[in-house]
Design a protein around this motif. Structure first.
Motif: not given
Length: 221
Positions: A68-72, A74-75, A141, A170, A217, A220
């Motif tokens: 998955r992309p970096k923005e996803l 750490d959550r 997501d 996403h 994906w 973005q």
């Protein structure tokens, strides 16, 4: 409640118990449409998945989420799943270290009850795809569907892909059987992706595999 199709048919539901090794009894769900359009659009029953198919679905979903992309990263990830009852998606993902919230879509009360028993780690959302488009929660997501859409004919298949694709903010992953009533060849799957606005997804079928995947994906802004 409507059945596990987007055709608008009301089903009759037949819950059967079949014998498994060592005397284990497990329910299977057969959905029989009473509407002519539904009968034209999908098979009367979903084929039960094999252990190898379940393992392949879980492995592909895990690999997909790991990329998955970096923005996803750490959550928590909220995943919407539209797959047969005998695929315990939340259970299959339980071994991962990621925080993944699995919501499974059930388009009938009976399906919701069976899903809650079969996959207790998942949230169950009893709602039709049509209603989910207008009255459901804000986007997910990732949307995942496996072994559910491939047996449909062209129009119901495209309708289902369109509806599910729009729900994934996403990512999107579809895994299904290559050999269906209408074979899922690479050219056909890519054409479907182009026609239902899933061009960001790539088709892949490993050598000697009976399953293909369409995944990607969203770019973005």
């Amino acid at each position: 409640s409507k059945a596990l199709t987007s055709t608008g048919a009301r089903p009759s539901v037949d819950v059967r118990f079949i014998a498994y090794p060592r005397g284990v009894m497990q329910p299977t769900l057969r959905l029989t449409s009473t509407d002519d359009l539904a009968q034209a659009g999908s098979k009367k029953s979903l084929r039960e998945s094999s252990q190898s198919e379940r393992q392949a679905v879980a492995a592909r979903l895990t690999r997909f989420l790991n990329k998955r992309p970096k923005e996803l990263v750490d959550r928590p990830i909220h995943l919407l799943d539209f797959s047969p009852i005998d695929l315990p998606i939340a259970e299959l993902l339980a071994s991962t270290n990621d925080e993944i919230r699995v919501t499974r879509l059930a388009e009938s009360a009976v399906a919701a009850e069976l899903l809650s028993e079969r996959d207790p780690g998942a949230e169950i959302l009893e709602c039709t795809l049509d209603r989910l488009q207008s009255d459901g929660p804000d986007g997910f997501d990732v949307v995942h569907t496996a072994l559910m859409l491939g047996s449909r004919r062209e129009l119901p298949l495209m309708t289902g892909l369109t509806q599910l694709g729009r729900l994934g903010m996403h990512g999107f992953l579809w895994t299904d059987r290559v050999k269906q009533s209408q074979p899922m060849k690479a050219k056909r799957v890519r054409d479907l992706a182009r026609r239902v606005d899933l061009e960001f997804c790539a088709y892949k079928k490993p050598i000697r595999s009976t399953l293909f995947s369409l995944s990607g994906w969203r770019p973005q802004l």
